[in-house]
Write an enzyme that holds these catalytic residues in place. Structure first.
Site, PDB file in Angstrom:
ATOM      1  N   GLU A 124       0.791  -1.229   0.000  1.00 47.05           N
ATOM      2  CA  GLU A 124       0.000   0.000   0.000  1.00 47.05           C
ATOM      3  C   GLU A 124       0.827   1.285   0.000  1.00 47.05           C
ATOM      4  O   GLU A 124       0.363   2.307  -0.500  1.00 47.05           O
ATOM      5  CB  GLU A 124      -0.938   0.002   1.225  1.00 47.05           C
ATOM      6  N   SER A 154     -47.291 -28.358  39.547  1.00 50.94           N
ATOM      7  CA  SER A 154     -46.794 -29.022  40.765  1.00 50.94           C
ATOM      8  C   SER A 154     -45.453 -28.493  41.248  1.00 50.94           C
ATOM      9  O   SER A 154     -44.990 -28.879  42.326  1.00 50.94           O
ATOM     10  CB  SER A 154     -46.679 -30.531  40.521  1.00 50.94           C
TER      11      SER A 154
END
Length: 764
Positions: A180, A458
């Protein structure tokens, strides 16, 4: 002498001078303005950072319950890679009777752990030996880094993992500059010759084939400018690049570029920075990248969409190979290394795999808790580190058990649209280890674990029985209860005739048997004798914050709770009567590892240890010979306590079970609240068993309190009796609350029964 008028040349010079002054003033003013912008953006917080949500750090010790398969699964979840020969952190291999791996370096608040090569040897389902291979030294245990659960995003939809320049591999920096900006350390933000060279190449080609922007200009474009294509934007870009280069060091600029560069798109989130790109494409941190992976990432900067390795693998490989060749030409790689790297196949993380790494049900709870802990988005998206109790092993096992369990039940019973939820918590700390809100893994819709409001049936009975045992009127586990048809009439004349699930009645029954067999009528009789207010008070003591109506139907579970609230309810029993508020978040730290929040200790003894022990004893009998007896058959050497839950209308199937350190709640039902005709034992218990088969747990062992002892009781009358009488049962009881034992004639052959060594150990 009369002066003549200025010549046009003089006027032109004067105009040019004025224009030059104006230009200089404008340039200086623009420079001051741009410099202020740069300073504000670059010196402060450059980016909104996601809040990082981590799971729990795992510590394993010698003799812990763990199998080789368990450890391999854990390493795989943490993205460790199986290899033949270890060379890098994040790799593991199997050895005789064990696993060897290189643990990654990681930091955890104030502590830092370096990379470490560890070998773990197993003996069956336990860790036999732990060895530091590098030091050839035996260890008492080892730890694994916490799992990154999620990254909570800001509204700008940018995502990144910040990395320090010191953490970036040298080869990546060299390759980046080579491709780059080869003159990065020589220019001052712009490279005029590079611009002219690119312009000439582009003119010759008739299109843009080469860019002249320096790495600094690219950074300026990404951080300060838009994507507008104009001469003015290019001028601003160059000017800002010069100012940036003048104010900051090359190292600072390079670090910012590595964290800012755009390297792809993850749906609506942009992938910014090499740190995140490494995870997004290869599921590994930067320091574990190979040369060909570095080449691919650097090569993609030219065009992340065009060179997307998932969509266009041929383009990506061609670009990668070009970068590898340039690296070799400039001696970053040897010819031999080049041949090895270029021959590797393109291997990137599958997008579907990324989706399977997210656990939205758990994150829902994290977000809910964050509302009360973090005041604003500015604080949230400043790189907070949120540490939770999340256990990736427990989560994946709970999800798999629910998904496959529901599928199996639907096939066996011809059911459709069955849904479910699972909650797994640490019994002692109250830490939420796993939340599953849907039978479909990683589902991000309605979260049943948190939001499904269902009758608990329950499951309320242990609270009813506890309320009786707490009374001073002499209730014991051997108290005789009536199991006969009853009808209750309210003050308004309304009648209620509850029934047992099997619509049968056994007459007189011991309290412990009534609970173990989950008989409805004895629970109603007992609750009405004890008083509904005592049951409601206990529910609130156990952490249920909602308003509760004290109707007789409450005694059979007409109360609606979420699976998470049920887990809170039973956490008190599993923790010997000590209440700890259930929570996902363990602590919150800033990006700089400064403590922001840590929970206050909320462990409260809301039930006497003695009473909690009696209920736990009874709940163990549920799994041994009661409605959940199939659990004992499935795990004959393990001990659990638990309770099945079934609503009378057959719409909900529940099971809550716990062992020494972990509690799990399973709920099954339909979203439209239609009947599923599944009891707790036929539905939710089957999912719980599947979950337990997938893990290596510890049997429940509860020390008998000093005030509790095993005593004899008459099975028919429930009376406290002396040993040697006929028709006796031995049960734990609170000594101070027992009446004088009843005398009876002992048979001549009677001898005090001897306890086995296991009974002595467990005292159950």
């Amino acid at each position: 002498m009369k002066k003549g008028k200025p010549s046009w040349q003089a006027k032109l010079v004067s105009l040019l001078l004025k224009l030059a002054v104006v230009f200089v003033v404008v340039i200086i003013a623009a420079g001051i303005y741009f410099d202020a912008q740069i300073k504000q953006k670059f010196s402060g917080t450059k980016w909104q950072l996601p809040a990082l949500v981590y799971g729990v750090e795992h510590r394993y010790y010698q003799a812990d319950a763990l199998t080789r398969a368990d450890l391999i699964q854990h390493l795989s979840i943490l993205d460790y890679r199986k290899v033949r020969r270890l060379s890098l952190p994040g790799e593991y291999t199997t050895v005789s009777r064990g696993v060897e791996f290189i643990r990654r370096a990681y930091s955890l608040q104030e502590d830092s752990y370096g990379a470490q090569r560890i070998r773990v040897i197993f003996n069956g389902k336990r860790i036999e030996k732990v060895l530091d291979v590098g030091l050839n030294k035996a260890l008492s245990g080892f730890q694994l880094e916490p799992y990154l659960l999620d990254r909570l995003q800001a509204n700008n939809l940018e995502d990144r993992i910040l990395v320090d320049i010191q953490e970036v591999p040298k080869l990546l920096i060299q390759t980046l500059l080579l491709i780059e900006d080869r003159n990065f350390y020589q220019h001052h933000g712009v490279a005029p010759l590079a611009i002219l060279r690119a312009l000439w190449v582009n003119i010759q080609a008739g299109r843009t084939v080469q860019g002249g922007s320096t790495l600094t200009q690219q950074l300026v474009k990404n951080m300060f400018l838009t994507n507008e294509r104009s001469l003015w934007r290019k001028i601003k870009e160059a000017y800002l690049a010069i100012l940036l280069d003048a104010r900051y060091s090359k190292s600072e600029i390079l670090q910012a570029y590595i964290n800012e560069v755009y390297v792809g798109q993850n749906h609506n989130r942009s992938v910014n920075g090499m740190g995140l790109a490494s995870q997004y494409y290869f599921a590994k941190p930067l320091n574990e990248l190979s040369a060909q992976e570095i080449a691919l990432l650097v090569g993609m900067i030219k065009g992340p969409s065009y060179y997307n390795p998932r969509k266009y693998p041929e383009r990506a490989i061609k670009r990668r190979d070009l970068v590898l060749r340039i690296m070799t030409e400039h001696a970053l790689l040897t010819p031999k290394e080049y041949e090895a790297e270029v021959s590797r196949s393109l291997s990137v993380r599958d997008l579907s795999e990324i989706a399977t790494r997210r656990f939205p049900s758990y994150v829902d709870q994290v977000r809910e808790e964050l509302k009360a802990l973090v005041s604003n988005d500015t604080q949230l998206f400043s790189g907070l580190k949120i540490y939770t109790h999340f256990d990736p092993l427990a989560q994946s096992r709970a999800q798999a058990s629910l998904s496959t369990g529901i599928e199996k039940i639907q096939q066996q019973r011809g059911l459709t649209q069955l849904q479910g939820a699972t909650v797994v918590v640490d019994s002692k700390s109250g830490g939420i280890k796993a939340l599953v809100g849907d039978k479909t893994a990683h589902y991000a819709g309605f979260n049943r674990a948190l939001n499904a409001q269902r009758n608990i049936g329950s499951l309320i009975k242990p609270i009813v029985y506890l309320s009786a045992l707490q009374q001073q009127s002499g209730y014991t586990l051997a108290t005789i209860l009536e199991d006969k048809k009853i009808t209750l009439t309210s003050s308004l004349g309304n009648k209620w005739s509850p029934k047992n699930y099997d619509e049968k009645y056994v007459g007189d029954i011991l309290l412990i048997d009534a609970l173990a067999q989950s008989r409805n009528i004895p629970a109603v009789n007992l609750g009405m004798q004890t008083g509904l207010s005592a049951v409601v008070d206990n529910l609130h003591q156990f952490g249920i914050e909602r308003e509760i109506s004290a109707y007789p139907s409450l005694l059979l579970g007409s109360l609606t709770l979420s699976p998470l609230e049920v887990a809170q309810l039973y956490q008190v029993f599993a923790n010997h009567g000590v209440y700890s508020k259930l929570k996902a978040i363990k602590s919150i730290y800033s990006n700089d590892d400064e403590i922001i929040w840590r929970p206050k200790v909320e462990a409260l003894q809301v039930v006497d240890y003695e009473h909690a022990y009696l209920v736990n004893y009874a709940l163990h009998q549920v799994t041994k010979r009661g409605t959940a007896a199939s659990l004992q058959r499935a795990f004959p050497t393990a001990k659990f306590a638990g309770k099945t839950g079934t609503t009378n209308d057959g719409r909900d199937s529940w099971f809550v079970g716990y062992e020494q350190s972990e509690l799990a709640v399973v709920w099954l039902g339909r979203d439209d609240n239609q009947a599923i005709s599944l009891t707790g034992s036929a539905g939710a218990l089957q999912v719980f068993k599947q979950y337990q088969h997938s893990r290596t747990g510890e049997s429940l062992v509860i020390a008998q309190p000093a005030g509790v002892a095993m005593r004899y009781f008459n099975k028919q009358t429930g009376a406290h009796s002396l040993p040697g009488c006929d028709n006796l049962i031995m049960l734990p009881a609170i000594i101070d609350k027992l009446p004088t034992p009843i005398e009876c004639e002992r048979s001549e052959q009677w001898q005090k029964p001897k306890k086995s060594w296991l009974e002595k150990l467990l005292d159950w």
